[in-house]
Enzyme design. Structure first.
Site, short mmCIF file in Angstrom:
data_model
loop_
_atom_site.label_atom_id
_atom_site.label_comp_id
_atom_site.label_asym_id
_atom_site.label_seq_id
_atom_site.Cartn_x
_atom_site.Cartn_y
_atom_site.Cartn_z
N GLU A 196 7.44 11.02 6.65
CA GLU A 196 8.11 9.80 7.07
C GLU A 196 8.03 8.73 5.98
OE1 GLU A 196 7.39 12.51 10.16
OE2 GLU A 196 5.87 11.59 8.88
N HIS A 200 -1.23 -6.46 -1.62
CA HIS A 200 -1.04 -6.12 -3.02
C HIS A 200 0.33 -5.56 -3.34
CE1 HIS A 200 -5.64 -5.72 -3.89
NE2 HIS A 200 -5.31 -6.87 -3.33
#
Length: 152
Positions: free
Chosen positions: A72, A99
């Site tokens: 996925e 991040h």
């Protein structure tokens, strides 16, 4: 926040649980399926439209689910503009947002309990991108490469 969510059969129960919990939390959840349990469905047909919806819907985030979350995540990342991160715990989900400014999180329905899955998704949705220059620079490099690739 608007949250686009999709799964195949392997995480159908987790998706149903997340839709209920996230709606109760006040999120606007857009369910891209599967709408019924189909043991032989194919995740790309469900995941790719959800990822496309995230790109088309500025400010939204996505959740894609499967047995492991690996396929996925790969399928979602084929959509230009998607930065999908596979997360098996809250720390990974948090770092993906802080991040990498990930806009889709992938989870494996067979990898954690329903409640742990919810905690991972809640952390992902609740964590902002840090905006630090080094992270913006790296994301810019990825986006520049993505924009330079010729597509059929």
């Amino acid at each position: 926040m608007r949250v686009h969510i999709a799964t195949d059969h392997a995480a159908f129960e987790l998706k149903q649980y997340l839709v209920e919990r996230l709606t109760a939390d006040g999120h606007e959840v857009v369910d891209h399926g599967a709408s019924t349990y189909e043991s032989l469905d194919d995740y790309p047909q469900l995941i790719i439209p959800a990822a496309e919806a995230v790109v088309a819907d500025a400010g939204s985030l996505g959740v894609v689910l499967g047995g492991s979350g690996n396929g996925e995540q790969i399928a979602a990342n084929k959509v230009p503009g998607i930065r999908a991160a596979l997360a098996y715990n809250v720390e990974l989900a948090t770092l993906a947002r802080q991040h990498n400014d990930a806009n889709v999180v992938a989870l494996g329905g067979r990898m954690q309990s329903l409640e742990e899955g919810y905690a991972i998704v809640a952390a992902f949705l609740g964590t902002p991108f840090s905006g630090e220059e080094r992270h913006r620079r790296r994301i810019g490099q990825i986006s520049a490469y993505e924009g330079s690739v010729r597509r059929p």
